[in-house]
Motif scaffolding. Structure first.
Motif, mmCIF file in Angstrom:
data_model
loop_
_atom_site.group_PDB
_atom_site.id
_atom_site.type_symbol
_atom_site.label_atom_id
_atom_site.label_comp_id
_atom_site.label_asym_id
_atom_site.label_seq_id
_atom_site.Cartn_x
_atom_site.Cartn_y
_atom_site.Cartn_z
ATOM 1 N N ARG A 105 0.957 -1.331 0.072
ATOM 2 C CA ARG A 105 0.008 -0.135 0.078
ATOM 3 C C ARG A 105 0.922 1.414 -0.088
ATOM 4 N NH1 ARG A 105 -2.632 -3.745 2.422
ATOM 5 N NH2 ARG A 105 -5.070 -4.131 2.107
ATOM 6 N N ALA A 106 2.071 1.090 -0.167
ATOM 7 C CA ALA A 106 3.019 2.315 0.121
ATOM 8 C C ALA A 106 3.042 3.092 -1.319
ATOM 9 C CB ALA A 106 4.501 1.821 0.301
ATOM 10 N N GLY A 107 3.547 4.095 -1.538
ATOM 11 C CA GLY A 107 3.585 4.963 -2.553
ATOM 12 C C GLY A 107 4.743 4.315 -3.586
ATOM 13 N N PRO A 108 4.690 4.998 -4.815
ATOM 14 C CA PRO A 108 5.388 4.533 -5.956
ATOM 15 C C PRO A 108 7.013 4.833 -5.520
ATOM 16 C CG PRO A 108 4.265 6.698 -6.716
ATOM 17 C CD PRO A 108 3.696 6.176 -5.253
ATOM 18 N N LEU A 109 7.149 5.641 -4.708
ATOM 19 C CA LEU A 109 8.540 5.813 -4.461
ATOM 20 C C LEU A 109 9.120 5.136 -3.422
ATOM 21 C CD1 LEU A 109 8.812 9.874 -4.664
ATOM 22 C CD2 LEU A 109 9.582 8.090 -6.475
ATOM 23 N N GLU A 110 8.406 4.887 -2.359
ATOM 24 C CA GLU A 110 8.359 4.022 -1.054
ATOM 25 C C GLU A 110 8.643 2.766 -1.409
ATOM 26 O OE1 GLU A 110 5.956 6.308 -1.245
ATOM 27 O OE2 GLU A 110 7.342 7.824 -0.070
ATOM 28 N N ARG A 111 7.349 2.258 -2.296
ATOM 29 C CA ARG A 111 7.368 0.674 -2.429
ATOM 30 C C ARG A 111 8.569 -0.018 -2.984
ATOM 31 N NH1 ARG A 111 2.152 -2.151 -5.451
ATOM 32 N NH2 ARG A 111 3.079 -4.334 -6.010
ATOM 33 N N PRO A 112 9.358 0.257 -3.853
ATOM 34 C CA PRO A 112 10.662 -0.336 -4.357
ATOM 35 C C PRO A 112 11.417 -0.513 -3.235
ATOM 36 C CG PRO A 112 9.968 1.236 -5.832
ATOM 37 C CD PRO A 112 9.080 1.573 -4.852
ATOM 38 N N ILE A 113 11.689 0.603 -2.353
ATOM 39 C CA ILE A 113 12.455 0.393 -1.382
ATOM 40 C C ILE A 113 12.173 -0.665 -0.083
ATOM 41 C CG2 ILE A 113 13.792 1.670 0.674
ATOM 42 C CD1 ILE A 113 13.606 4.113 -1.188
ATOM 43 N N GLY A 114 10.823 -0.650 -0.066
ATOM 44 C CA GLY A 114 10.392 -1.443 0.935
ATOM 45 C C GLY A 114 10.493 -2.856 0.533
ATOM 46 N N VAL A 115 10.196 -3.062 -0.913
ATOM 47 C CA VAL A 115 10.244 -4.263 -1.449
ATOM 48 C C VAL A 115 11.653 -5.187 -1.456
ATOM 49 C CG1 VAL A 115 10.207 -5.708 -3.609
ATOM 50 C CG2 VAL A 115 8.251 -4.270 -2.744
ATOM 51 N N VAL A 116 12.671 -4.252 -1.671
ATOM 52 C CA VAL A 116 14.167 -4.614 -1.437
ATOM 53 C C VAL A 116 14.464 -4.997 -0.188
ATOM 54 C CG1 VAL A 116 16.589 -4.056 -1.609
ATOM 55 C CG2 VAL A 116 14.922 -3.109 -3.375
ATOM 56 N N ILE A 117 13.781 -4.233 0.952
ATOM 57 C CA ILE A 117 14.134 -4.616 2.267
ATOM 58 C C ILE A 117 13.421 -5.964 2.608
ATOM 59 C CG2 ILE A 117 13.716 -4.090 4.756
ATOM 60 C CD1 ILE A 117 13.951 -1.075 3.766
ATOM 61 N N LEU A 118 12.303 -6.054 2.073
ATOM 62 C CA LEU A 118 11.447 -7.218 2.383
ATOM 63 C C LEU A 118 12.190 -8.425 1.778
ATOM 64 C CD1 LEU A 118 8.709 -8.740 3.278
ATOM 65 C CD2 LEU A 118 7.979 -8.066 0.897
ATOM 66 N N ALA A 119 12.555 -8.180 0.648
ATOM 67 C CA ALA A 119 13.332 -9.586 -0.001
ATOM 68 C C ALA A 119 14.447 -9.838 0.601
ATOM 69 C CB ALA A 119 13.680 -9.184 -1.503
ATOM 70 N N ALA A 120 15.236 -8.910 1.198
ATOM 71 C CA ALA A 120 16.504 -9.073 2.063
ATOM 72 C C ALA A 120 16.026 -9.700 3.150
ATOM 73 C CB ALA A 120 17.174 -7.949 2.153
ATOM 74 N N LEU A 121 14.972 -9.625 3.863
ATOM 75 C CA LEU A 121 14.504 -10.285 5.262
ATOM 76 C C LEU A 121 13.948 -11.553 4.722
ATOM 77 C CD1 LEU A 121 12.523 -7.271 6.966
ATOM 78 C CD2 LEU A 121 14.722 -8.168 7.573
ATOM 79 N N TRP A 122 13.521 -11.631 3.751
ATOM 80 C CA TRP A 122 12.833 -12.908 3.413
ATOM 81 C C TRP A 122 14.089 -14.076 2.988
ATOM 82 C CZ3 TRP A 122 10.498 -14.758 -1.900
ATOM 83 C CH2 TRP A 122 9.911 -15.684 -1.949
ATOM 84 N N ILE A 123 15.014 -13.597 2.437
ATOM 85 C CA ILE A 123 16.229 -14.197 2.056
ATOM 86 C C ILE A 123 16.960 -14.773 3.373
ATOM 87 C CG2 ILE A 123 18.549 -14.256 0.955
ATOM 88 C CD1 ILE A 123 17.308 -12.638 -1.323
ATOM 89 N N VAL A 124 17.123 -13.812 4.004
ATOM 90 C CA VAL A 124 17.883 -13.855 5.522
ATOM 91 C C VAL A 124 17.171 -14.986 6.272
ATOM 92 C CG1 VAL A 124 18.475 -13.083 7.897
ATOM 93 C CG2 VAL A 124 18.951 -11.907 5.653
ATOM 94 N N SER A 125 15.780 -15.097 6.471
ATOM 95 C CA SER A 125 14.863 -15.849 7.134
ATOM 96 C C SER A 125 15.107 -17.283 6.437
ATOM 97 C CB SER A 125 13.377 -15.294 7.287
ATOM 98 O OG SER A 125 12.860 -15.595 5.956
ATOM 99 N N GLU A 126 14.858 -17.212 5.068
ATOM 100 C CA GLU A 126 15.154 -18.861 4.503
ATOM 101 C C GLU A 126 16.658 -19.225 4.899
ATOM 102 O OE1 GLU A 126 13.129 -20.738 2.695
ATOM 103 O OE2 GLU A 126 11.370 -19.343 3.791
ATOM 104 N N ILE A 127 17.461 -18.546 4.846
ATOM 105 C CA ILE A 127 18.810 -19.013 5.023
ATOM 106 C C ILE A 127 18.877 -19.885 6.374
ATOM 107 C CG2 ILE A 127 21.183 -18.620 4.986
ATOM 108 C CD1 ILE A 127 20.300 -19.035 2.358
ATOM 109 N N TRP A 128 18.456 -18.777 7.220
ATOM 110 C CA TRP A 128 18.182 -18.912 8.895
ATOM 111 C C TRP A 128 17.471 -20.454 8.903
ATOM 112 C CZ3 TRP A 128 20.241 -19.878 13.205
ATOM 113 C CH2 TRP A 128 19.365 -20.476 14.233
ATOM 114 N N ALA A 129 16.314 -20.491 8.344
ATOM 115 C CA ALA A 129 15.530 -21.780 8.394
ATOM 116 C C ALA A 129 16.259 -22.917 7.908
ATOM 117 C CB ALA A 129 14.385 -21.422 7.687
ATOM 118 N N THR A 130 16.918 -22.681 7.078
ATOM 119 C CA THR A 130 17.767 -24.100 6.164
ATOM 120 C C THR A 130 18.894 -24.576 7.327
ATOM 121 O OG1 THR A 130 19.190 -22.548 5.109
ATOM 122 C CG2 THR A 130 17.081 -23.465 3.980
#
Length: 219
Positions: free
Chosen positions: A140-165
């Motif tokens: 629901r973020a704006g067009p400028l904030e959304r890409p930055i938020g998605v990058v952070i989300l992707a990084a958190l997701w990758i870290v969580s997946e690596i930790w899970a493995t």
């Protein structure tokens, strides 16, 4: 389940022993959790794809695809629900394949029930439901904030997946008693680890293209 949740977070050794002795493996609960987490992962993947598909770098890469494949990708992006189901199903399939690798390799040394392997691989992914509200806010973020938020989300997701493995590998090693090098080998064979390693190697071997795509996306 009420007993296993506090055991997992507060007394992990007791949780691991309960799984090892097959006292509380909760196959139905673990299967339901796996399905839900696959759906959440699919939703996060869809958010990432739909956010960056309009970037200049994505347009460049899509333009190099064969026409039929390009049309298929665009059709999927235009159908977020289908993309969510497809990506979630793919993630579930990759997880199932990795669990199967564990079962096949350790079956002679320490026979492991599928329900035990399932529980040890699903529960460490508890961070996924935590990331879901984060993804909903970013969507629901704006067009400028959304890409930055998605990058952070992707990084958190990758870290969580690596930790899970890593957590799964450690628990599997303790439960089955397999040698350390075998556990490391199976961890390396995890599809997520392989994909991430392949991406890193490809990026490092094509630094000029990687830098160009980063600048293109930033622009």
């Amino acid at each position: 389940m009420r007993m296993m949740i506090p055991r997992y977070f507060l007394s992990h050794g007791f949780y691991r022993n309960a799984v090892k002795e097959a006292r509380e493996v909760l196959p139905l609960t673990s299967t339901a959790l796996l399905t839900v987490m696959g759906l959440i992962a699919g939703m996060i993947a869809t958010l990432i794809v739909t956010t960056f598909i309009e970037s200049n770098a994505a347009r460049l890469l899509l333009g190099r695809l064969p026409h039929a494949l390009h049309a298929g990708v665009i059709a999927l992006v235009d159908a977020p629900m289908a993309l969510t189901v497809l990506s979630g199903s793919l993630i579930l399939l990759l997880t199932a394949l990795w669990i199967t690798v564990w079962l096949v390799i350790v079956r002679r040394q320490a026979p492991l029930l599928p329900s035990q392997a399932l529980m040890l691989s699903v529960w460490p992914r508890w961070a996924l439901p935590v990331l879901l509200p984060v993804a909903m806010v970013i969507e629901r973020a704006g067009p400028l904030e959304r890409p930055i938020g998605v990058v952070i989300l992707a990084a958190l997701w990758i870290v969580s997946e690596i930790w899970a493995t890593v957590r799964t590998t450690l628990d599997m090693s303790k439960v089955t008693g397999v040698r350390g090098w075998i556990s490391v080998l199976i961890w390396i064979l995890n599809p997520i680890v392989l994909l991430l390693a392949g991406f890193i190697v490809l990026s490092l071997t094509r630094l000029d293209m990687t830098g160009f795509l980063i600048r293109l996306s930033a622009g």
